[in-house]
Motif scaffolding. Structure first.
Motif, PDB file in Angstrom:
ATOM      1  N   GLY A 199       0.786  -1.242   0.000  1.00  0.00           N
ATOM      2  CA  GLY A 199       0.000   0.000   0.000  1.00  0.00           C
ATOM      3  C   GLY A 199       0.813   1.284   0.000  1.00  0.00           C
ATOM      4  O   GLY A 199       0.325   2.335   0.438  1.00  0.00           O
ATOM      5  N   LYS A 200       2.029   1.237  -0.531  1.00  0.00           N
ATOM      6  CA  LYS A 200       2.883   2.437  -0.571  1.00  0.00           C
ATOM      7  C   LYS A 200       2.267   3.536  -1.427  1.00  0.00           C
ATOM      8  O   LYS A 200       2.215   4.699  -1.033  1.00  0.00           O
ATOM      9  CB  LYS A 200       4.282   2.080  -1.119  1.00  0.00           C
ATOM     10  CG  LYS A 200       5.024   1.061  -0.274  1.00  0.00           C
ATOM     11  CD  LYS A 200       6.342   0.649  -0.884  1.00  0.00           C
ATOM     12  CE  LYS A 200       6.195  -0.106  -2.190  1.00  0.00           C
ATOM     13  NZ  LYS A 200       5.445  -1.372  -2.098  1.00  0.00           N
ATOM     14  N   SER A 201       1.796   3.151  -2.618  1.00  0.00           N
ATOM     15  CA  SER A 201       1.237   4.157  -3.528  1.00  0.00           C
ATOM     16  C   SER A 201      -0.088   4.698  -2.992  1.00  0.00           C
ATOM     17  O   SER A 201      -0.380   5.886  -3.118  1.00  0.00           O
ATOM     18  CB  SER A 201       1.041   3.552  -4.918  1.00  0.00           C
ATOM     19  OG  SER A 201       2.275   3.077  -5.409  1.00  0.00           O
ATOM     20  N   THR A 202      -0.864   3.816  -2.367  1.00  0.00           N
ATOM     21  CA  THR A 202      -2.124   4.265  -1.762  1.00  0.00           C
ATOM     22  C   THR A 202      -1.824   5.293  -0.672  1.00  0.00           C
ATOM     23  O   THR A 202      -2.527   6.298  -0.541  1.00  0.00           O
ATOM     24  CB  THR A 202      -2.888   3.059  -1.161  1.00  0.00           C
ATOM     25  OG1 THR A 202      -3.019   2.049  -2.172  1.00  0.00           O
ATOM     26  CG2 THR A 202      -4.266   3.453  -0.665  1.00  0.00           C
ATOM     27  N   LEU A 203      -0.759   5.056   0.084  1.00  0.00           N
ATOM     28  CA  LEU A 203      -0.402   5.979   1.169  1.00  0.00           C
ATOM     29  C   LEU A 203       0.026   7.337   0.620  1.00  0.00           C
ATOM     30  O   LEU A 203      -0.449   8.374   1.101  1.00  0.00           O
ATOM     31  CB  LEU A 203       0.718   5.383   2.033  1.00  0.00           C
ATOM     32  CG  LEU A 203       1.187   6.285   3.170  1.00  0.00           C
ATOM     33  CD1 LEU A 203       0.072   6.498   4.204  1.00  0.00           C
ATOM     34  CD2 LEU A 203       2.432   5.735   3.861  1.00  0.00           C
ATOM     35  N   PRO A 248       1.141  -7.182  -7.443  1.00  0.00           N
ATOM     36  CA  PRO A 248       2.419  -6.683  -6.928  1.00  0.00           C
ATOM     37  C   PRO A 248       3.293  -6.122  -8.039  1.00  0.00           C
ATOM     38  O   PRO A 248       3.101  -6.445  -9.207  1.00  0.00           O
ATOM     39  CB  PRO A 248       3.063  -7.928  -6.304  1.00  0.00           C
ATOM     40  CG  PRO A 248       2.369  -9.083  -6.902  1.00  0.00           C
ATOM     41  CD  PRO A 248       1.005  -8.631  -7.317  1.00  0.00           C
ATOM     42  N   GLN A 249       4.246  -5.285  -7.646  1.00  0.00           N
ATOM     43  CA  GLN A 249       5.188  -4.651  -8.584  1.00  0.00           C
ATOM     44  C   GLN A 249       4.490  -3.746  -9.590  1.00  0.00           C
ATOM     45  O   GLN A 249       4.797  -3.743 -10.778  1.00  0.00           O
ATOM     46  CB  GLN A 249       6.026  -5.692  -9.314  1.00  0.00           C
ATOM     47  CG  GLN A 249       6.943  -6.466  -8.371  1.00  0.00           C
ATOM     48  CD  GLN A 249       7.773  -7.502  -9.112  1.00  0.00           C
ATOM     49  OE1 GLN A 249       8.273  -7.230 -10.192  1.00  0.00           O
ATOM     50  NE2 GLN A 249       7.927  -8.675  -8.525  1.00  0.00           N
ATOM     51  N   THR A 250       3.544  -2.985  -9.095  1.00  0.00           N
ATOM     52  CA  THR A 250       2.870  -2.007  -9.950  1.00  0.00           C
ATOM     53  C   THR A 250       3.789  -0.808 -10.172  1.00  0.00           C
ATOM     54  O   THR A 250       3.988  -0.362 -11.298  1.00  0.00           O
ATOM     55  CB  THR A 250       1.550  -1.553  -9.280  1.00  0.00           C
ATOM     56  OG1 THR A 250       0.732  -2.696  -9.067  1.00  0.00           O
ATOM     57  CG2 THR A 250       0.813  -0.559 -10.144  1.00  0.00           C
ATOM     58  N   THR A 251       4.332  -0.276  -9.076  1.00  0.00           N
ATOM     59  CA  THR A 251       5.211   0.892  -9.186  1.00  0.00           C
ATOM     60  C   THR A 251       6.594   0.441  -9.634  1.00  0.00           C
ATOM     61  O   THR A 251       7.159  -0.481  -9.053  1.00  0.00           O
ATOM     62  CB  THR A 251       5.321   1.605  -7.816  1.00  0.00           C
ATOM     63  OG1 THR A 251       4.002   1.878  -7.346  1.00  0.00           O
ATOM     64  CG2 THR A 251       6.106   2.900  -7.926  1.00  0.00           C
ATOM     65  N   ARG A 252       7.118   1.100 -10.670  1.00  0.00           N
ATOM     66  CA  ARG A 252       8.451   0.721 -11.163  1.00  0.00           C
ATOM     67  C   ARG A 252       9.452   1.850 -11.021  1.00  0.00           C
ATOM     68  O   ARG A 252      10.652   1.616 -10.952  1.00  0.00           O
ATOM     69  CB  ARG A 252       8.373   0.361 -12.644  1.00  0.00           C
ATOM     70  CG  ARG A 252       7.687  -0.943 -12.887  1.00  0.00           C
ATOM     71  CD  ARG A 252       7.848  -1.334 -14.350  1.00  0.00           C
ATOM     72  NE  ARG A 252       6.934  -2.395 -14.683  1.00  0.00           N
ATOM     73  CZ  ARG A 252       6.531  -2.658 -15.912  1.00  0.00           C
ATOM     74  NH1 ARG A 252       6.968  -1.912 -16.926  1.00  0.00           N
ATOM     75  NH2 ARG A 252       5.699  -3.644 -16.149  1.00  0.00           N
ATOM     76  N   ILE A 290      -5.270  -1.775   8.371  1.00  0.00           N
ATOM     77  CA  ILE A 290      -5.920  -2.219   9.604  1.00  0.00           C
ATOM     78  C   ILE A 290      -7.447  -2.121   9.518  1.00  0.00           C
ATOM     79  O   ILE A 290      -8.151  -2.591  10.399  1.00  0.00           O
ATOM     80  CB  ILE A 290      -5.404  -1.479  10.866  1.00  0.00           C
ATOM     81  CG1 ILE A 290      -5.662   0.028  10.777  1.00  0.00           C
ATOM     82  CG2 ILE A 290      -3.941  -1.773  11.124  1.00  0.00           C
ATOM     83  CD1 ILE A 290      -5.531   0.721  12.128  1.00  0.00           C
ATOM     84  N   ASP A 291      -7.947  -1.534   8.415  1.00  0.00           N
ATOM     85  CA  ASP A 291      -9.407  -1.564   8.198  1.00  0.00           C
ATOM     86  C   ASP A 291      -9.890  -2.994   7.966  1.00  0.00           C
ATOM     87  O   ASP A 291     -11.096  -3.259   8.000  1.00  0.00           O
ATOM     88  CB  ASP A 291      -9.760  -0.674   6.995  1.00  0.00           C
ATOM     89  CG  ASP A 291      -9.013  -1.081   5.734  1.00  0.00           C
ATOM     90  OD1 ASP A 291      -9.628  -1.689   4.862  1.00  0.00           O
ATOM     91  OD2 ASP A 291      -7.792  -0.827   5.639  1.00  0.00           O
ATOM     92  N   LYS A 292      -8.955  -3.918   7.737  1.00  0.00           N
ATOM     93  CA  LYS A 292      -9.350  -5.325   7.527  1.00  0.00           C
ATOM     94  C   LYS A 292      -9.706  -6.022   8.842  1.00  0.00           C
ATOM     95  O   LYS A 292     -10.177  -7.157   8.820  1.00  0.00           O
ATOM     96  CB  LYS A 292      -8.222  -6.087   6.836  1.00  0.00           C
ATOM     97  CG  LYS A 292      -8.068  -5.725   5.356  1.00  0.00           C
ATOM     98  CD  LYS A 292      -7.029  -6.611   4.703  1.00  0.00           C
ATOM     99  CE  LYS A 292      -7.008  -6.413   3.199  1.00  0.00           C
ATOM    100  NZ  LYS A 292      -5.966  -7.250   2.585  1.00  0.00           N
TER     101      LYS A 292
END
Ligand SMILES: Nc1nc2c(ncn2[C@@H]2O[C@H](COP(=O)(O)OP(=O)(O)OP(=O)(O)O)[C@@H](O)[C@H]2O)c(=O)[nH]1
Ligand SMILES: [Mg+2]
Length: 296
Positions: free
Chosen positions: A17-21, A37-41, A123-125
């Protein structure tokens, strides 16, 4: 008035969730997000400007423990380079995950005398996928791994503990004039975001190796008063992948185009005319000069 400014790197395993953050913190869609996974390059900056501070966040690719091809190796070198100039590091992991980044990266950070915060995301999970004790177990695990670091549970998606995290970062920011003009929200040119929005849709539309064997380069971007004309090349690694990308009678490529136009129009608030060229760049993930050409 005291002015603070600094570089805050977000690092962690793929898909945590790095990009979401970064998008949640900056309040703009700086970085693309998918469930693969590995969306951000490529590292992308997201900048928050306030009268008394400028926070410069870096979203980085997920850490790959054992890079297989050259592109992954170059991505990992880029993260290490970025960490060298960071003022604050946010290590992010997710609830229920009991393994973490390679020792290599861990050493590379702890050598430095800069503040590091460990974030446990998603943590919403709790109450949906996990019972509360899973959070305690994850905290326990992180605490053993990073005994001296502060640990903060968050949800990037639902903004849980966002304000607390922002205040914390503000308190840790060094005194410094702004590094970028105060109107900037990122460091990347407009073409970059077009490439990324198309890539995001490729991750959504295609399966298996296609998303990972694709690169997008926008060759032409001309903005007029109410329309932007764009021409983008989509590179695949093999001739056979070209057929998959295009689909029968071009139906999948057309879908990709429509989805991308919609996203780009929303992002730039202008009408978009988009042309695709599908090309083969043989085994580009293994080729240094081809990767350099693609901006790695
Ligand atoms: N439930 C929940 N899902 C989240 C949260 N943050 C991210 N996700 C989901 O996790 C998936 C991965 O999110 P990204 O932001 O792309 O993760 P990333 O760490 O940038 O991934 P890479 O770029 O591939 O390393 C997406 O499906 C997100 O919607 C969260 O706080 N809660
Ligand atoms: Mg990402």
């Amino acid at each position: 008035m005291i002015h603070k400014s600094g570089f805050i790197d977000i690092i962690g395993d793929p898909n945590v969730g790095k990009s979401t953050l970064i998008n949640s913190l900056v309040g703009e869609k700086i970085s693309i997000i998918t469930d693969k996974p590995q969306t951000t390059r490529k590292k992308v900056l997201g900048i928050i400007n306030k009268p008394n501070y400028q926070m410069i966040f870096s979203d980085t690719p997920g850490i790959i423990h054992k890079p297989v091809y050259l592109m992954q190796k170059m991505m990992m070198i880029d993260i290490k380079k970025s960490l060298n100039s960071a003022d604050i590091i946010l290590i992010i992991t997710e609830i229920g995950k009991y393994k973490y980044i390679s020792k290599d990266f861990f050493d590379c950070i702890t050598n430095k005398n800069i503040p590091i915060i460990v974030l446990i995301n998603k943590i919403d999970k709790i109450g949906i996928k996990y019972k509360e004790n899973v959070l305690y177990n994850t905290i326990y695990y992180c605490n053993k791994l990073f005994p001296d670091l502060e640990i903060l549970p968050i949800s990037a998606l639902k903004n849980i503990n966002k304000d607390f995290l922002m205040k914390k970062i503000e308190s840790l920011l060094p005194e410094h004039p702004p590094f970028y003009p105060k109107k900037y929200i990122s460091n990347r040119p407009k073409r970059f975001f077009v490439n990324e929005m198309i890539r995001e849709n490729i991750y959504i539309l295609y399966d298996k190796e296609i998303p990972y064997s694709t690169e997008v380069v926008t060759d032409f971007f001309k903005e007029k008063q109410n329309i932007i004309n764009i021409r983008s090349s989509i590179y695949v690694e093999k001739e056979s992948q070209k057929g998959i990308l295009i689909g029968k009678k071009g139906n999948i490529l057309n879908k990709l185009k429509l989805m991308s136009i919609k996203n780009i129009e929303h992002f730039y608030e202008k009408k978009i005319r988009l042309l695709f060229h599908v090309k083969v760049s043989k085994n580009f993930r293994y080729n240094f000069s081809k990767l350099k050409h693609f901006g790695y």
